[in-house]
Design a protein around this motif. Structure first.
Motif, mmCIF file in Angstrom:
data_model
loop_
_atom_site.group_PDB
_atom_site.id
_atom_site.type_symbol
_atom_site.label_atom_id
_atom_site.label_comp_id
_atom_site.label_asym_id
_atom_site.label_seq_id
_atom_site.Cartn_x
_atom_site.Cartn_y
_atom_site.Cartn_z
ATOM 1 N N ILE A 99 -11.297 4.291 -3.692
ATOM 2 C CA ILE A 99 -10.349 3.148 -3.397
ATOM 3 C C ILE A 99 -10.876 2.692 -1.875
ATOM 4 O O ILE A 99 -11.006 3.240 -1.148
ATOM 5 C CB ILE A 99 -8.952 3.779 -3.335
ATOM 6 N N ASP A 100 -10.767 1.205 -2.061
ATOM 7 C CA ASP A 100 -11.071 0.577 -0.709
ATOM 8 C C ASP A 100 -10.018 0.174 -0.115
ATOM 9 O O ASP A 100 -9.253 -0.486 -0.780
ATOM 10 C CB ASP A 100 -12.087 -0.863 -1.134
ATOM 11 N N ASP A 149 -8.744 -2.856 -2.541
ATOM 12 C CA ASP A 149 -8.061 -2.381 -3.566
ATOM 13 C C ASP A 149 -6.564 -2.286 -3.114
ATOM 14 O O ASP A 149 -5.690 -2.308 -3.863
ATOM 15 C CB ASP A 149 -8.639 -1.111 -4.268
ATOM 16 N N VAL A 150 -6.405 -1.600 -1.848
ATOM 17 C CA VAL A 150 -5.018 -1.568 -1.421
ATOM 18 C C VAL A 150 -4.912 -1.773 0.138
ATOM 19 O O VAL A 150 -6.163 -1.533 0.609
ATOM 20 C CB VAL A 150 -4.748 -0.080 -1.642
ATOM 21 N N GLY A 171 -4.339 -5.560 -4.736
ATOM 22 C CA GLY A 171 -3.780 -4.415 -5.765
ATOM 23 C C GLY A 171 -2.666 -3.791 -5.534
ATOM 24 O O GLY A 171 -1.806 -3.572 -6.377
ATOM 25 N N ALA A 224 -2.531 2.804 -5.497
ATOM 26 C CA ALA A 224 -3.528 2.054 -6.212
ATOM 27 C C ALA A 224 -3.701 2.791 -7.830
ATOM 28 O O ALA A 224 -4.787 1.812 -8.357
ATOM 29 C CB ALA A 224 -4.881 2.289 -5.464
#
Length: 404
Positions: free
Chosen positions: A2-3, A50-51, A74, A115
């Motif tokens: 998760i980025d 992503d978050v 996201g 996420a």
């Protein structure tokens, strides 16, 4: 993997970045460390991450910024600051928040939860959470197609008749093209009340107490939230703030009457490709949120045609209780023919008519008074009073109403 896009104060930022790199390298990675809100919005709009993990006390943070961020991000997690004996700082209605001093393991767990594919839709993230036990009034949107059918005059008088009937009422001017209620009501100090309410809603500080301070009493039982004042201020009224405004107003009065502008169009290209403000947001938000929509038209073929053409748009806004009022009816207007024409082409709950009385209406307009003052025993006033009573939350006996 998760980025994470991170925007936090110096000490919090360093602790979270080092903790993620040391203990959660296989699950999370901080791909961008942003210095302020503007940089965060730019990074998110570019599709990075992503978050987003952002300090909710960063300068400029409000519901509008979160709404813009959630259009492309996201997920968003807010860092809140709690101190012993001090109320928790606002979450701005954000679904996922974590204490800024929480262990990195807890921060990581919240990021992963936010996420996850099971996370709720955007509209469930930024929201006003009303108290389910608090009283909640009804919202009536008075709307009409283009052509000045008299919706502002009707909105003002319906609100006043409701107040005379003993119903605590708030009247709102939400027309961003031609706000006119202040002039109709003879209000000299036309402060941009709707702008103030939207600002408070965006900062998550709008409550019943705030409403009491920015919505003055106009007549016994009737309060007035003025419009934007200068039409050029329409960009300050945005849908994510308006949703909160309507909810708090419902908790502040038994009936909220909104004078909505005529245009319900939504530019699809703007909606999907940019985060630009939309001038029609006030009208569409009010109509979509209303318990009842009163569609105003005049008794002529052009106005009726314009109303019928808006039927599809009203359906798109999920209007379930639509009522039509045919205004300015005078001979040789075929009122029965108009009624059957509308009923054949629109799903309406009721159709009412209001007679034309230009002399009384002109006198009321020039004096800044309402029909109950300018022509208390006129047919037009009686028709508006009957219409207002039919729209009240519950049947109300009118005490001391003038005889017909």
């Amino acid at each position: 993997m998760i980025d994470v896009v991170l925007c936090a104060s110096g000490s919090d930022e360093v602790r979270i970045v080092h903790g993620v790199a040391r203990d959660h390298a296989g699950e999370l990675r901080v791909v961008r460390r942003c210095a302020d809100l503007a940089e965060t919005l730019a990074v998110v709009s570019a599709g990075v991450g992503d978050v987003v993990l952002i300090d909710l006390e960063v300068r400029g943070m409000d519901r509008e910024a979160l709404s813009d961020m959630l259009r492309t991000a996201g997920a968003v997690v807010g860092l809140v600051h709690r101190a012993e004996g001090v109320p928790t700082s606002t979450t701005l209605g954000l679904r996922h928040v974590v204490d800024a001093t929480a262990p990195v393991a807890e921060v990581a767990a919240v990021l992963q939860s936010a996420a996850s594919p099971d996370a709720r839709a955007i509209e469930d993230w930024v929201q006003t959470r009303p108290d389910p036990h608090a009283p909640r009034g009804r919202l009536l949107a008075v709307w009409g197609a283009a052509g000045a059918p008299g919706r502002s005059t009707l909105a003002a008088n319906i609100a006043h008749e409701a107040a005379l009937a003993g119903v605590d009422t708030i009247l709102v001017d939400a027309d961003t093209y031609g706000p006119a209620l202040a002039q109709i009501l003879g209000v000299v100090d036309d402060a941009p009340g709707l702008v103030a309410a939207c600002r408070a809603s965006a900062r998550d500080t709008l409550d019943v107490g705030t409403v009491a301070s920015i919505v003055p009493v106009l007549h016994p039982g009737l309060r007035f939230l003025s419009g934007i004042g200068v039409p050029a201020r329409w960009p300050e009224v945005r849908p994510s703030s308006l949703d909160g405004v309507w909810e708090v107003l419902r908790r502040s009065a038994a009936l909220v009457v909104v004078d909505a502008g005529s245009c319900l169009e939504e530019d699809e290209e703007l909606s999907y490709d940019t985060m630009a403000p939309r001038r029609n947001a006030a009208s569409t938000s009010a109509v979509a949120a209303a318990d009842t929509v009163l569609a105003v038209t005049t008794a002529d073929p052009v106005a009726i045609t314009r109303l019928l053409r808006e039927d599809e748009r009203l359906r798109e806004l999920e209007v379930t209780d639509l009522r039509v009022v045919v205004n300015r009816v005078a001979p040789p207007t075929p009122a029965d023919r108009i009624r059957s024409l509308v009923l054949e082409r629109m799903d309406v709950r009721a159709i009412s008519t209001v007679p034309d009385d230009p002399a009384t209406l002109r006198r009321a307009c020039w004096d800044g008074t309402l029909l109950s003052e300018a022509g208390p025993r006129t047919p037009v006033r009686r028709a508006v009073r009957d219409l207002a009573l039919s729209l009240l939350p519950e049947p109300v006996a009118v005490a001391g109403a003038p005889a017909g």
